[in-house]
Design a protein around this motif. Structure first.
Motif, PDB file in Angstrom:
ATOM      1  N   SER A   1       0.837  -1.196   0.000  1.00 60.48           N
ATOM      2  CA  SER A   1       0.000   0.000   0.000  1.00 60.48           C
ATOM      3  C   SER A   1       0.875   1.250   0.000  1.00 60.48           C
ATOM      4  CB  SER A   1      -0.901   0.005   1.231  1.00 60.48           C
ATOM      5  OG  SER A   1      -0.114   0.105   2.414  1.00 60.48           O
ATOM      6  N   SER A   2       0.275   2.360  -0.363  1.00 59.01           N
ATOM      7  CA  SER A   2       1.002   3.631  -0.312  1.00 59.01           C
ATOM      8  C   SER A   2       1.356   4.002   1.126  1.00 59.01           C
ATOM      9  CB  SER A   2       0.171   4.742  -0.952  1.00 59.01           C
ATOM     10  OG  SER A   2      -1.092   4.861  -0.315  1.00 59.01           O
ATOM     11  N   GLN A   3       0.580   3.507   2.097  1.00 59.89           N
ATOM     12  CA  GLN A   3       0.905   3.746   3.498  1.00 59.89           C
ATOM     13  C   GLN A   3       2.258   3.149   3.855  1.00 59.89           C
ATOM     14  OE1 GLN A   3      -1.284   3.301   7.777  1.00 59.89           O
ATOM     15  NE2 GLN A   3      -1.410   1.524   6.461  1.00 59.89           N
ATOM     16  N   THR A   4       2.508   1.931   3.426  1.00 59.73           N
ATOM     17  CA  THR A   4       3.784   1.270   3.712  1.00 59.73           C
ATOM     18  C   THR A   4       4.947   2.061   3.136  1.00 59.73           C
ATOM     19  OG1 THR A   4       2.719  -0.907   3.712  1.00 59.73           O
ATOM     20  CG2 THR A   4       5.105  -0.851   3.392  1.00 59.73           C
ATOM     21  N   MET A   5       4.820   2.457   1.876  1.00 57.78           N
ATOM     22  CA  MET A   5       5.895   3.197   1.221  1.00 57.78           C
ATOM     23  C   MET A   5       6.084   4.576   1.839  1.00 57.78           C
ATOM     24  SD  MET A   5       7.063   1.092  -1.008  1.00 57.78           S
ATOM     25  CE  MET A   5       8.021   2.156  -2.086  1.00 57.78           C
ATOM     26  N   THR A   6       4.983   5.227   2.186  1.00 53.51           N
ATOM     27  CA  THR A   6       5.069   6.569   2.768  1.00 53.51           C
ATOM     28  C   THR A   6       5.725   6.538   4.141  1.00 53.51           C
ATOM     29  OG1 THR A   6       3.089   7.267   1.568  1.00 53.51           O
ATOM     30  CG2 THR A   6       3.748   8.592   3.467  1.00 53.51           C
ATOM     31  N   LEU A   7       5.343   5.574   4.976  1.00 49.86           N
ATOM     32  CA  LEU A   7       5.943   5.468   6.307  1.00 49.86           C
ATOM     33  C   LEU A   7       7.443   5.191   6.211  1.00 49.86           C
ATOM     34  CD1 LEU A   7       3.206   3.431   8.228  1.00 49.86           C
ATOM     35  CD2 LEU A   7       3.866   5.810   8.616  1.00 49.86           C
ATOM     36  N   LEU A   8       7.831   4.331   5.292  1.00 53.96           N
ATOM     37  CA  LEU A   8       9.250   4.028   5.127  1.00 53.96           C
ATOM     38  C   LEU A   8      10.017   5.264   4.669  1.00 53.96           C
ATOM     39  CD1 LEU A   8      11.501   1.930   5.183  1.00 53.96           C
ATOM     40  CD2 LEU A   8      10.863   1.279   2.845  1.00 53.96           C
TER      41      LEU A   8
ATOM     42  N   ILE B   1      -2.623  -9.938  12.522  1.00 51.75           N
ATOM     43  CA  ILE B   1      -2.967  -9.671  13.921  1.00 51.75           C
ATOM     44  C   ILE B   1      -1.711  -9.349  14.719  1.00 51.75           C
ATOM     45  CG2 ILE B   1      -3.950 -10.679  16.013  1.00 51.75           C
ATOM     46  CD1 ILE B   1      -5.768 -12.354  14.206  1.00 51.75           C
ATOM     47  N   VAL B   2      -0.651 -10.126  14.489  1.00 52.93           N
ATOM     48  CA  VAL B   2       0.622  -9.869  15.163  1.00 52.93           C
ATOM     49  C   VAL B   2       1.141  -8.475  14.816  1.00 52.93           C
ATOM     50  CG1 VAL B   2       3.035 -10.597  15.323  1.00 52.93           C
ATOM     51  CG2 VAL B   2       1.211 -12.314  15.278  1.00 52.93           C
ATOM     52  N   ALA B   3       0.992  -8.066  13.552  1.00 49.49           N
ATOM     53  CA  ALA B   3       1.462  -6.751  13.125  1.00 49.49           C
ATOM     54  C   ALA B   3       0.722  -5.636  13.846  1.00 49.49           C
ATOM     55  CB  ALA B   3       1.296  -6.610  11.612  1.00 49.49           C
TER      56      ALA B   3
ATOM     57  N   LEU C   1       2.169  -1.818  20.493  1.00 50.08           N
ATOM     58  CA  LEU C   1       3.283  -1.836  21.446  1.00 50.08           C
ATOM     59  C   LEU C   1       4.283  -0.724  21.144  1.00 50.08           C
ATOM     60  CD1 LEU C   1       3.947  -5.676  21.824  1.00 50.08           C
ATOM     61  CD2 LEU C   1       2.818  -4.137  23.440  1.00 50.08           C
ATOM     62  N   VAL C   2       4.550  -0.481  19.865  1.00 52.60           N
ATOM     63  CA  VAL C   2       5.437   0.629  19.489  1.00 52.60           C
ATOM     64  C   VAL C   2       4.867   1.951  19.982  1.00 52.60           C
ATOM     65  CG1 VAL C   2       6.353   1.947  17.531  1.00 52.60           C
ATOM     66  CG2 VAL C   2       6.448  -0.548  17.500  1.00 52.60           C
ATOM     67  N   LEU C   3       3.585   2.160  19.766  1.00 46.42           N
ATOM     68  CA  LEU C   3       2.938   3.393  20.203  1.00 46.42           C
ATOM     69  C   LEU C   3       2.985   3.550  21.712  1.00 46.42           C
ATOM     70  CD1 LEU C   3       1.176   5.888  19.687  1.00 46.42           C
ATOM     71  CD2 LEU C   3      -0.823   4.382  19.733  1.00 46.42           C
TER      72      LEU C   3
ATOM     73  N   ALA D   1       8.582   5.134  12.652  1.00 45.04           N
ATOM     74  CA  ALA D   1       7.970   5.123  11.321  1.00 45.04           C
ATOM     75  C   ALA D   1       8.389   3.886  10.534  1.00 45.04           C
ATOM     76  CB  ALA D   1       8.358   6.390  10.558  1.00 45.04           C
ATOM     77  N   ILE D   2       9.652   3.498  10.655  1.00 43.18           N
ATOM     78  CA  ILE D   2      10.126   2.305   9.944  1.00 43.18           C
ATOM     79  C   ILE D   2       9.467   1.049  10.506  1.00 43.18           C
ATOM     80  CG2 ILE D   2      12.158   0.870   9.493  1.00 43.18           C
ATOM     81  CD1 ILE D   2      13.805   3.451   9.426  1.00 43.18           C
ATOM     82  N   LEU D   3       9.360   0.952  11.827  1.00 43.59           N
ATOM     83  CA  LEU D   3       8.704  -0.208  12.427  1.00 43.59           C
ATOM     84  C   LEU D   3       7.230  -0.274  12.029  1.00 43.59           C
ATOM     85  CD1 LEU D   3      10.253  -0.175  16.018  1.00 43.59           C
ATOM     86  CD2 LEU D   3      10.705  -1.813  14.187  1.00 43.59           C
ATOM     87  N   LEU D   4       6.571   0.877  12.019  1.00 44.62           N
ATOM     88  CA  LEU D   4       5.167   0.903  11.601  1.00 44.62           C
ATOM     89  C   LEU D   4       5.032   0.560  10.119  1.00 44.62           C
ATOM     90  CD1 LEU D   4       3.958   4.057  13.550  1.00 44.62           C
ATOM     91  CD2 LEU D   4       3.370   1.682  14.027  1.00 44.62           C
ATOM     92  N   SER D   5       6.039   0.939   9.325  1.00 43.56           N
ATOM     93  CA  SER D   5       6.038   0.559   7.912  1.00 43.56           C
ATOM     94  C   SER D   5       6.139  -0.955   7.760  1.00 43.56           C
ATOM     95  CB  SER D   5       7.205   1.236   7.187  1.00 43.56           C
ATOM     96  OG  SER D   5       7.305   0.797   5.856  1.00 43.56           O
ATOM     97  N   LEU D   6       6.957  -1.590   8.577  1.00 44.41           N
ATOM     98  CA  LEU D   6       7.056  -3.052   8.544  1.00 44.41           C
ATOM     99  C   LEU D   6       5.732  -3.702   8.957  1.00 44.41           C
ATOM    100  CD1 LEU D   6      10.617  -3.580  10.070  1.00 44.41           C
ATOM    101  CD2 LEU D   6       9.938  -3.768   7.669  1.00 44.41           C
ATOM    102  N   CYS D   7       5.066  -3.101   9.959  1.00 50.04           N
ATOM    103  CA  CYS D   7       3.754  -3.627  10.355  1.00 50.04           C
ATOM    104  C   CYS D   7       2.755  -3.482   9.217  1.00 50.04           C
ATOM    105  CB  CYS D   7       3.256  -2.878  11.591  1.00 50.04           C
ATOM    106  SG  CYS D   7       4.238  -3.156  13.083  1.00 50.04           S
TER     107      CYS D   7
END
Length: 230
Positions: free
Chosen positions: A128-135, A190-192, A198-200, A171-177
């Motif tokens: 998704s664009s969310q993944t790319m944007t967060l990274l 679900i794990v993601a 947990l990051v938050l 942001a990188i960890l959230l991108s991985l999620c």
């Protein structure tokens, strides 16, 4: 009629991880503003027996806020003979922040470029664009942070660099999620989501503890100054 979630839904995906990142950024802003407020109102980091020209005046307080070192802020006794040694440790820590931030940002940027260049092939096309944007945001924040705060030895420099490191890697960890949600099986999704929460929570707890430490230090310094008054 569109519901509330419509405004957070792009290409059929709810951008909850981006909302988490916004909360992390706001928490770091609160941490820095809390420090500035304590400096202006509570004389955080001010010497126990300050010179007369440093005691009063809003302009002088603001100037001192941006001039203070981490050693001045973290030591309840700013006349300690170990102040110089403590200041050197803080400077070394700020330099490590610079190295870690730039290196991490460069690696994240290289990963983003690789994913972007192969966006038409599987499985990258499913991201998704969310993944790319967060990274990309993580890489940009990590690289830009140390250069925005370049006044070595100042406590605000340390705080901005620390915030850049924490926000960038969050942001990188959230991108991985987000990536996991994009391409993994249901149980991994679900794990993601659990990992993102947990990051938050971890970032919010770190900021809370940081604000508490600043408040306690300011109270101790103020009580010591009061004890020295005739």
């Amino acid at each position: 009629m569109p519901n509330v979630m419509t405004y957070f839904d792009i290409d059929g995906r709810v951008y909850v991880f981006s909302l988490y990142l916004i909360v992390v950024i706001l928490a770091r802003v609160v941490w820095i503003l809390h420090y500035i407020t304590l400096c202006v109102k509570s004389d955080l980091g001010m010497p126990i027996a300050p010179p007369p020209d440093q005691r009063d005046g809003l302009a002088a307080r603001w100037a001192r806020t941006f001039r203070q070192t981490s050693a001045m802020v973290s030591n309840v006794d700013t006349h300690s003979r170990n102040l110089g040694r403590s200041h050197s440790r803080w400077i070394a820590r700020a330099r490590r922040q610079f190295d870690v931030s730039v290196l991490g940002g460069a690696i994240a940027l290289a990963a983003w470029v690789q994913l972007f260049s192969s966006s038409d092939s599987e499985p990258t096309s499913e991201l998704s664009s969310q993944t790319m944007t967060l990274l990309f945001l993580g890489a940009a924040i990590l690289i830009a942070g140390p250069f925005v705060a370049d006044a070595e030895g100042r406590h605000l420099t340390y705080m901005v660099r620390e915030s850049a490191v924490r926000v960038g890697f969050s942001a990188i960890l959230l991108s991985l999620c987000s990536l996991t949600v994009d391409i993994a099986a249901e149980h991994w999704r679900i794990v993601a989501h659990i990992a993102a929460v947990l990051v938050l929570l971890s970032e919010l707890m770190v900021v809370y503890v940081g604000c508490r430490v600043q408040r306690i230090t300011a109270d101790v310094q103020r009580s010591r100054r009061s004890a020295l008054k005739p």
